[in-house]
Scaffold this motif. Structure first.
Motif, PDB file in Angstrom:
ATOM      1  N   ALA A  18       0.792  -1.066  -0.102  1.00 28.81           N
ATOM      2  CA  ALA A  18      -0.023  -0.027   0.051  1.00 28.81           C
ATOM      3  C   ALA A  18       0.851   1.295   0.090  1.00 28.81           C
ATOM      4  CB  ALA A  18      -0.902  -0.081   1.174  1.00 28.81           C
ATOM      5  N   TYR A  19       0.318   2.197  -0.642  1.00 25.76           N
ATOM      6  CA  TYR A  19       0.832   3.695  -0.287  1.00 25.76           C
ATOM      7  C   TYR A  19      -0.163   4.642  -0.379  1.00 25.76           C
ATOM      8  CZ  TYR A  19       0.795   3.929  -5.659  1.00 25.76           C
ATOM      9  OH  TYR A  19       0.316   3.793  -6.894  1.00 25.76           O
ATOM     10  N   PRO A  20       0.059   5.776  -0.007  1.00 27.31           N
ATOM     11  CA  PRO A  20      -1.188   6.941   0.118  1.00 27.31           C
ATOM     12  C   PRO A  20      -1.145   7.559  -1.121  1.00 27.31           C
ATOM     13  CG  PRO A  20       1.032   7.859   1.360  1.00 27.31           C
ATOM     14  CD  PRO A  20       0.931   6.520   0.984  1.00 27.31           C
ATOM     15  N   VAL A  21      -2.550   7.794  -1.322  1.00 33.02           N
ATOM     16  CA  VAL A  21      -2.930   8.551  -2.624  1.00 33.02           C
ATOM     17  C   VAL A  21      -3.876   9.897  -2.411  1.00 33.02           C
ATOM     18  CG1 VAL A  21      -2.703   6.677  -4.327  1.00 33.02           C
ATOM     19  CG2 VAL A  21      -4.704   7.031  -3.216  1.00 33.02           C
ATOM     20  N   LYS A  22      -4.336   9.927  -1.251  1.00 35.77           N
ATOM     21  CA  LYS A  22      -4.853  10.917  -0.792  1.00 35.77           C
ATOM     22  C   LYS A  22      -4.735  11.299   0.467  1.00 35.77           C
ATOM     23  CE  LYS A  22      -9.678  12.859  -1.230  1.00 35.77           C
ATOM     24  NZ  LYS A  22     -11.088  12.703  -1.472  1.00 35.77           N
ATOM     25  N   TRP A  23      -4.761  12.769   0.980  1.00 35.06           N
ATOM     26  CA  TRP A  23      -4.741  13.052   2.577  1.00 35.06           C
ATOM     27  C   TRP A  23      -5.553  14.125   2.695  1.00 35.06           C
ATOM     28  CZ3 TRP A  23      -3.667  17.753   4.979  1.00 35.06           C
ATOM     29  CH2 TRP A  23      -3.366  17.354   6.260  1.00 35.06           C
ATOM     30  N   SER A  24      -6.345  14.164   3.663  1.00 37.25           N
ATOM     31  CA  SER A  24      -7.401  15.244   3.871  1.00 37.25           C
ATOM     32  C   SER A  24      -7.200  15.532   5.397  1.00 37.25           C
ATOM     33  CB  SER A  24      -8.607  14.682   3.845  1.00 37.25           C
ATOM     34  OG  SER A  24      -9.015  14.325   2.505  1.00 37.25           O
ATOM     35  N   GLY A  25      -6.979  16.954   5.390  1.00 37.48           N
ATOM     36  CA  GLY A  25      -6.681  17.533   6.771  1.00 37.48           C
ATOM     37  C   GLY A  25      -7.982  17.851   7.547  1.00 37.48           C
ATOM     38  N   PRO A  26      -7.975  18.462   8.521  1.00 34.76           N
ATOM     39  CA  PRO A  26      -9.081  18.637   9.438  1.00 34.76           C
ATOM     40  C   PRO A  26      -9.978  19.903   8.687  1.00 34.76           C
ATOM     41  CG  PRO A  26      -7.267  19.986  10.654  1.00 34.76           C
ATOM     42  CD  PRO A  26      -6.659  19.049   9.392  1.00 34.76           C
ATOM     43  N   GLU A  27     -11.247  20.086   9.140  1.00 32.17           N
ATOM     44  CA  GLU A  27     -12.162  21.388   8.844  1.00 32.17           C
ATOM     45  C   GLU A  27     -12.137  22.158  10.100  1.00 32.17           C
ATOM     46  OE1 GLU A  27     -15.842  19.672   7.552  1.00 32.17           O
ATOM     47  OE2 GLU A  27     -15.122  18.640   6.032  1.00 32.17           O
TER      48      GLU A  27
END
Length: 170
Positions: free
Chosen positions: A118-127
């Motif tokens: 696996a490897y990351p393709v999307k990161w979302s931060g806080p709202e």
């Protein structure tokens, strides 16, 4: 909801979905609040046989993992997921294996699933919202090359199930 077993009247309660942990490359990488995308599907190939008009043969095809694994957790000072994502964004791809553990009431692994390469393709931060007192979350999506439930996980589940039945019937 309890599941009944035979005429003995013994029930086995299902595990709680909130009790789990995630390990990546042998390290527990934090307390996640949510894991989704733990699914696979077998594609079906249709074959129409000449002269047979009553049905179409449906044959099993390849197994696909149509969903990314989505890991969500409260944002902390530990930036391992962010750094991993940033490396991928720079073209430094580090594929990692991991495990998602479903835990029992005592916090011990009841069963688990391994994901590979696996490897990351999307990161979302806080709202950020000034009128809210909720926790700041980060979410990371991982592509992978498959999910398996190891034999040891199935064996553990079987032994725990049998032990539970024996204990409850005594």
């Amino acid at each position: 909801m309890a599941i009944g077993i035979g005429a003995l009247g013994i029930t086995i309660d299902p595990y709680a979905a909130f009790n789990f942990s995630v390990e990546i490359n042998g390290l527990i990488v934090g307390g996640f609040t949510e894991v989704s995308g733990l699914q696979s599907q077998i594609e079906v190939e249709e074959y129409k046989e000449g002269g047979e008009n009553n049905f179409t043969h449906k044959l099993p095809g390849r197994t696909v993992y149509s969903e990314n694994l989505v890991l969500k957790r409260g944002l902390t000072d530990i930036e391992a997921l962010w750094r991993w994502y940033q490396d991928v964004a720079k073209g430094i791809i580090k594929r990692r294996n991991g495990t998602i553990y479903l835990l029992d009431q005592r916090g011990l692994p009841a069963m688990w699933w391994d994901f590979r390469q696996a490897y990351p393709v999307k990161w979302s931060g806080p709202e950020f919202k000034s009128d809210s007192a909720t926790v700041a979350f980060e979410t990371v999506e991982l592509v992978h090359q498959g999910i398996v439930k190891p034999t040891a996980s199935s064996a553990t589940s079987t032994v725990r199930g049998i032990a539970g039945i024996v204990t409850r019937s005594l």
